[in-house]
Design a protein around this motif. Structure first.
Motif, PDB file in Angstrom:
ATOM      1  N   PHE A  87       0.824  -1.124  -0.051  1.00  0.00           N
ATOM      2  CA  PHE A  87       0.119   0.150   0.162  1.00  0.00           C
ATOM      3  C   PHE A  87       0.843   1.318   0.039  1.00  0.00           C
ATOM      4  O   PHE A  87       1.919   1.096   0.426  1.00  0.00           O
ATOM      5  N   HIS A  88       0.314   2.205  -0.362  1.00  0.00           N
ATOM      6  CA  HIS A  88       0.731   3.675  -0.368  1.00  0.00           C
ATOM      7  C   HIS A  88      -0.238   4.758  -0.632  1.00  0.00           C
ATOM      8  O   HIS A  88      -1.259   4.469  -0.934  1.00  0.00           O
ATOM      9  N   VAL A  89       0.117   5.948   0.094  1.00  0.00           N
ATOM     10  CA  VAL A  89      -0.773   7.199  -0.124  1.00  0.00           C
ATOM     11  C   VAL A  89      -0.491   7.599  -1.548  1.00  0.00           C
ATOM     12  O   VAL A  89       0.552   8.091  -1.897  1.00  0.00           O
ATOM     13  N   THR A  90      -1.644   7.732  -2.323  1.00  0.00           N
ATOM     14  CA  THR A  90      -1.662   8.492  -3.692  1.00  0.00           C
ATOM     15  C   THR A  90      -1.524  10.053  -3.679  1.00  0.00           C
ATOM     16  O   THR A  90      -1.766  10.611  -2.433  1.00  0.00           O
ATOM     17  N   ARG A  91      -1.277  10.550  -4.615  1.00  0.00           N
ATOM     18  CA  ARG A  91      -1.145  12.037  -4.776  1.00  0.00           C
ATOM     19  C   ARG A  91      -2.660  12.741  -4.399  1.00  0.00           C
ATOM     20  O   ARG A  91      -2.538  13.749  -3.975  1.00  0.00           O
ATOM     21  N   MET A  92      -3.661  11.915  -4.532  1.00  0.00           N
ATOM     22  CA  MET A  92      -4.890  12.318  -4.180  1.00  0.00           C
ATOM     23  C   MET A  92      -5.271  12.350  -2.650  1.00  0.00           C
ATOM     24  O   MET A  92      -6.358  12.437  -1.963  1.00  0.00           O
ATOM     25  N   GLY A  93      -4.345  11.507  -2.057  1.00  0.00           N
ATOM     26  CA  GLY A  93      -4.341  11.383  -0.539  1.00  0.00           C
ATOM     27  C   GLY A  93      -5.377  10.012  -0.112  1.00  0.00           C
ATOM     28  O   GLY A  93      -5.710  10.057   0.998  1.00  0.00           O
ATOM     29  N   GLU A  94      -5.606   9.280  -0.973  1.00  0.00           N
ATOM     30  CA  GLU A  94      -5.931   7.888  -0.869  1.00  0.00           C
ATOM     31  C   GLU A  94      -5.095   7.113  -0.521  1.00  0.00           C
ATOM     32  O   GLU A  94      -3.790   7.068  -0.760  1.00  0.00           O
ATOM     33  N   LEU A  95      -5.326   5.905   0.386  1.00  0.00           N
ATOM     34  CA  LEU A  95      -4.520   5.001   0.472  1.00  0.00           C
ATOM     35  C   LEU A  95      -5.123   3.613  -0.610  1.00  0.00           C
ATOM     36  O   LEU A  95      -6.028   3.223  -0.690  1.00  0.00           O
ATOM     37  N   ALA A  96      -4.116   3.481  -1.463  1.00  0.00           N
ATOM     38  CA  ALA A  96      -4.239   2.348  -2.388  1.00  0.00           C
ATOM     39  C   ALA A  96      -3.540   1.175  -1.928  1.00  0.00           C
ATOM     40  O   ALA A  96      -2.348   1.007  -1.503  1.00  0.00           O
ATOM     41  N   LEU A  97      -4.348   0.292  -1.574  1.00  0.00           N
ATOM     42  CA  LEU A  97      -3.897  -1.355  -0.724  1.00  0.00           C
ATOM     43  C   LEU A  97      -4.280  -2.208  -1.945  1.00  0.00           C
ATOM     44  O   LEU A  97      -5.407  -2.415  -2.498  1.00  0.00           O
TER      45      LEU A  97
END
Length: 171
Positions: free
Chosen positions: A113-123
């Motif tokens: 997982f990481h935090v996207t440029r849009m501030g979402e957590l992509a898991l």
């Protein structure tokens, strides 16, 4: 002559400071630590340092439940609230890698997982290789999580940032 040297040195120092601060800002990694509303919106997961200090872990701290509905049990028959969903995850650049467990049946998957440029957590949960997986996008949860672990739909709606709900760009 001395004045020109001082001005040149001052310009050089200013340029170096600007370049270093730009590099530092660009290198800053967005932190996944905090509360996240899961992809289906049924739970809030708190990501924080693991109790043993080995990376990050994530526990269910909130469940969207209507009044009178009993809290669901995990695959061991225990309440889902407090269940460690994300198992120790180690940082590799902006990406965190570890494991994830389905609280309903105990199935275990690799996760990154990481935090996207849009501030979402992509898991992304997967078996074997990341290509054989599925990615969910979680939204940062800004609300208060009650000790009861129960959150109603109105609390959920008020606790997600409006720009996250309308995000049409994802990493």
């Amino acid at each position: 002559m001395m004045m020109k040297r001082l001005m040149l040195a001052g310009s050089l120092v200013t340029s170096i400071v600007i370049a270093l601060s730009y590099g530092t800002a660009r290198a800053e990694v967005r932190s996944p630590i905090g509360d996240w509303l899961t992809g289906q919106g049924g739970a809030v997961v708190r990501i924080s340092p693991c109790s043993n200090g080995a990376g990050l872990c994530g526990r269910i701290v909130g469940l969207m439940l209507d009044a009178g509905v009993p809290e669901p049990a995990d695959y061991r028959g225990r309440p889902q609230c407090g269940f460690e969903l994300i198992r120790p995850s180690e940082q590799q650049g902006e990406l965190w890698r570890g494991g994830i467990v389905d609280p309903r049946n105990g199935d275990r998957y690799h996760a990154e997982f990481h935090v996207t440029r849009m501030g979402e957590l992509a898991l992304r949960g997967y078996i074997g290789l990341p290509i054989f997986g599925q990615t969910q996008h979680w939204l940062r949860y800004q609300g208060r999580v009650p000790r009861s672990c129960r959150i109603n739909q109105a609390q959920m709606a008020q606790s997600v940032l409006p720009d996250q709900v309308n995000a049409d760009q994802r990493d």
